[in-house]
Scaffold this motif. Structure first.
Motif, PDB file in Angstrom:
ATOM      1  N   GLY A   1      -3.010   4.476  10.930  1.00 39.05           N
ATOM      2  CA  GLY A   1      -2.039   4.747  11.997  1.00 39.05           C
ATOM      3  C   GLY A   1      -0.611   4.593  11.510  1.00 39.05           C
ATOM      4  N   GLY A   2      -0.352   3.557  10.720  1.00 41.06           N
ATOM      5  CA  GLY A   2       0.985   3.350  10.165  1.00 41.06           C
ATOM      6  C   GLY A   2       1.373   4.457   9.210  1.00 41.06           C
ATOM      7  N   VAL A   3       0.432   4.871   8.383  1.00 44.39           N
ATOM      8  CA  VAL A   3       0.683   5.962   7.439  1.00 44.39           C
ATOM      9  C   VAL A   3       0.970   7.251   8.204  1.00 44.39           C
ATOM     10  CG1 VAL A   3      -0.401   7.436   5.685  1.00 44.39           C
ATOM     11  CG2 VAL A   3      -0.608   4.942   5.540  1.00 44.39           C
ATOM     12  N   ALA A   4       0.158   7.552   9.198  1.00 42.83           N
ATOM     13  CA  ALA A   4       0.363   8.770   9.994  1.00 42.83           C
ATOM     14  C   ALA A   4       1.717   8.744  10.690  1.00 42.83           C
ATOM     15  CB  ALA A   4      -0.763   8.925  11.012  1.00 42.83           C
ATOM     16  N   SER A   5       2.125   7.586  11.184  1.00 46.78           N
ATOM     17  CA  SER A   5       3.405   7.509  11.891  1.00 46.78           C
ATOM     18  C   SER A   5       4.584   7.726  10.949  1.00 46.78           C
ATOM     19  CB  SER A   5       3.537   6.177  12.640  1.00 46.78           C
ATOM     20  OG  SER A   5       3.605   5.101  11.729  1.00 46.78           O
ATOM     21  N   ILE A   6       4.499   7.219   9.738  1.00 48.01           N
ATOM     22  CA  ILE A   6       5.581   7.438   8.768  1.00 48.01           C
ATOM     23  C   ILE A   6       5.651   8.914   8.377  1.00 48.01           C
ATOM     24  CG2 ILE A   6       6.298   6.968   6.380  1.00 48.01           C
ATOM     25  CD1 ILE A   6       5.338   4.080   6.845  1.00 48.01           C
ATOM     26  N   ILE A   7       4.497   9.509   8.119  1.00 50.00           N
ATOM     27  CA  ILE A   7       4.471  10.935   7.766  1.00 50.00           C
ATOM     28  C   ILE A   7       5.039  11.768   8.914  1.00 50.00           C
ATOM     29  CG2 ILE A   7       2.939  12.901   7.330  1.00 50.00           C
ATOM     30  CD1 ILE A   7       1.132  10.950   5.765  1.00 50.00           C
ATOM     31  N   ASN A   8       4.646  11.473  10.138  1.00 49.63           N
ATOM     32  CA  ASN A   8       5.136  12.234  11.293  1.00 49.63           C
ATOM     33  C   ASN A   8       6.632  12.025  11.523  1.00 49.63           C
ATOM     34  OD1 ASN A   8       2.786  13.604  12.046  1.00 49.63           O
ATOM     35  ND2 ASN A   8       1.984  11.788  13.070  1.00 49.63           N
ATOM     36  N   ALA A   9       7.116  10.825  11.269  1.00 43.84           N
ATOM     37  CA  ALA A   9       8.555  10.563  11.435  1.00 43.84           C
ATOM     38  C   ALA A   9       9.366  11.395  10.446  1.00 43.84           C
ATOM     39  CB  ALA A   9       8.846   9.076  11.260  1.00 43.84           C
ATOM     40  N   ILE A  10       8.941  11.403   9.195  1.00 43.18           N
ATOM     41  CA  ILE A  10       9.647  12.185   8.182  1.00 43.18           C
ATOM     42  C   ILE A  10       9.548  13.675   8.503  1.00 43.18           C
ATOM     43  CG2 ILE A  10       9.620  12.865   5.738  1.00 43.18           C
ATOM     44  CD1 ILE A  10      10.871  10.091   6.317  1.00 43.18           C
ATOM     45  N   ALA A  11       8.389  14.103   8.969  1.00 47.61           N
ATOM     46  CA  ALA A  11       8.211  15.505   9.350  1.00 47.61           C
ATOM     47  C   ALA A  11       9.163  15.882  10.481  1.00 47.61           C
ATOM     48  CB  ALA A  11       6.763  15.753   9.760  1.00 47.61           C
TER      49      ALA A  11
ATOM     50  N   ILE B   1       0.842  -1.211   0.000  1.00 45.14           N
ATOM     51  CA  ILE B   1       0.000   0.000   0.000  1.00 45.14           C
ATOM     52  C   ILE B   1       0.871   1.252   0.000  1.00 45.14           C
ATOM     53  CG2 ILE B   1      -1.648   1.342   1.375  1.00 45.14           C
ATOM     54  CD1 ILE B   1      -2.848  -1.365   2.253  1.00 45.14           C
ATOM     55  N   LEU B   2       1.924   1.227   0.789  1.00 47.52           N
ATOM     56  CA  LEU B   2       2.835   2.365   0.878  1.00 47.52           C
ATOM     57  C   LEU B   2       3.428   2.700  -0.492  1.00 47.52           C
ATOM     58  CD1 LEU B   2       4.399   4.298   2.849  1.00 47.52           C
ATOM     59  CD2 LEU B   2       6.165   2.554   2.883  1.00 47.52           C
ATOM     60  N   LEU B   3       3.881   1.679  -1.202  1.00 49.33           N
ATOM     61  CA  LEU B   3       4.532   1.902  -2.491  1.00 49.33           C
ATOM     62  C   LEU B   3       3.546   2.168  -3.623  1.00 49.33           C
ATOM     63  CD1 LEU B   3       7.322  -0.813  -2.224  1.00 49.33           C
ATOM     64  CD2 LEU B   3       7.548   1.652  -1.881  1.00 49.33           C
ATOM     65  N   SER B   4       2.401   1.513  -3.616  1.00 50.54           N
ATOM     66  CA  SER B   4       1.460   1.655  -4.723  1.00 50.54           C
ATOM     67  C   SER B   4       0.555   2.885  -4.603  1.00 50.54           C
ATOM     68  CB  SER B   4       0.593   0.400  -4.842  1.00 50.54           C
ATOM     69  OG  SER B   4      -0.239   0.259  -3.709  1.00 50.54           O
ATOM     70  N   SER B   5       0.439   3.447  -3.436  1.00 52.21           N
ATOM     71  CA  SER B   5      -0.482   4.570  -3.228  1.00 52.21           C
ATOM     72  C   SER B   5       0.120   5.933  -3.557  1.00 52.21           C
ATOM     73  CB  SER B   5      -0.950   4.589  -1.774  1.00 52.21           C
ATOM     74  OG  SER B   5       0.147   4.902  -0.927  1.00 52.21           O
ATOM     75  N   GLY B   6       1.417   5.992  -3.719  1.00 55.03           N
ATOM     76  CA  GLY B   6       2.066   7.281  -3.928  1.00 55.03           C
ATOM     77  C   GLY B   6       2.419   7.978  -2.633  1.00 55.03           C
ATOM     78  N   LEU B   7       2.259   7.274  -1.516  1.00 57.22           N
ATOM     79  CA  LEU B   7       2.547   7.872  -0.219  1.00 57.22           C
ATOM     80  C   LEU B   7       4.007   8.294  -0.103  1.00 57.22           C
ATOM     81  CD1 LEU B   7       1.490   8.602   2.590  1.00 57.22           C
ATOM     82  CD2 LEU B   7       2.175   6.326   3.334  1.00 57.22           C
TER      83      LEU B   7
END
Length: 182
Positions: free
Chosen positions: A139-149, A5-11
């Motif tokens: 939750g996983g998506v939010a955590s990755i975004i917050n980590a990069i931020a 999902i991470l790779l295919s969604s454009g996240l």
């Protein structure tokens, strides 16, 4: 499943504006008092900190801006976050007038820039992860975004401080313009 999902969604692409948004927002807020005291004779560090505090309170308006841009102006939260960056560009360019115009205008420009970055935060860090709830990974998506931020905030404090020390505030502002334009 999550990696797919991470790779295919454009996240992964979304992580770039998240990094830049936090860099610009956190970097501005961290360095504003120093920039103001170094650019305006007679403004104390204490007063410059008060001005920064005002900016932080004004930033809460970013929630309203985000709620107007998405879903009222556009149904695409990623596009709405791009609008926030676009709106901030002329105000970031106007910062090049620091020391030449009244400090109140600089504070106004900074308030608009950081409010737009807070609106982008709402869209990128809050709204976009909610789209992944149907896959069970918001939750996983939010955590990755917050980590990069978070990395963006660290890089900004080092990069902007170094640039200001070595090349001056106008050079640092040019970096801010590049970040706002990204």
């Amino acid at each position: 499943k999550f990696l797919t999902i991470l790779l295919s969604s454009g996240l992964v692409i979304l992580l770039i504006p998240s990094f830049i948004r936090t860099s610009l927002d956190a970097g501005l807020k961290a360095w504003v008092p120093t920039m103001i005291t170094e650019s305006y004779v007679g403004i104390s560090p204490g007063f410059a900190n008060v001005l920064t505090t005002i900016i932080v309170f004004v930033n809460l308006g970013g929630i309203f801006v985000a709620s107007v841009l998405y879903p009222k102006v556009t149904k695409n939260s990623f596009f709405a976050s791009g609008l926030c960056f676009l709106i901030s560009v002329p105000f970031t360019v106007a910062l090049l007038l620091i020391g030449k115009i009244h400090v109140a205008f600089i504070v106004l420009f900074l308030a608009v820039i950081t409010t737009m970055m807070y609106a982008a935060h709402q869209l990128i860090d809050v709204i976009i992860p909610a789209h992944f709830a149907k896959y069970g990974c918001s939750g996983g998506v939010a955590s990755i975004i917050n980590a990069i931020a978070s990395y963006g905030a660290v890089v900004a404090n080092v990069l902007f401080g170094y640039a200001a020390q070595q090349y001056g505030w106008n050079s640092t502002i040019v970096i801010w313009i590049a970040f706002a334009s990204a």
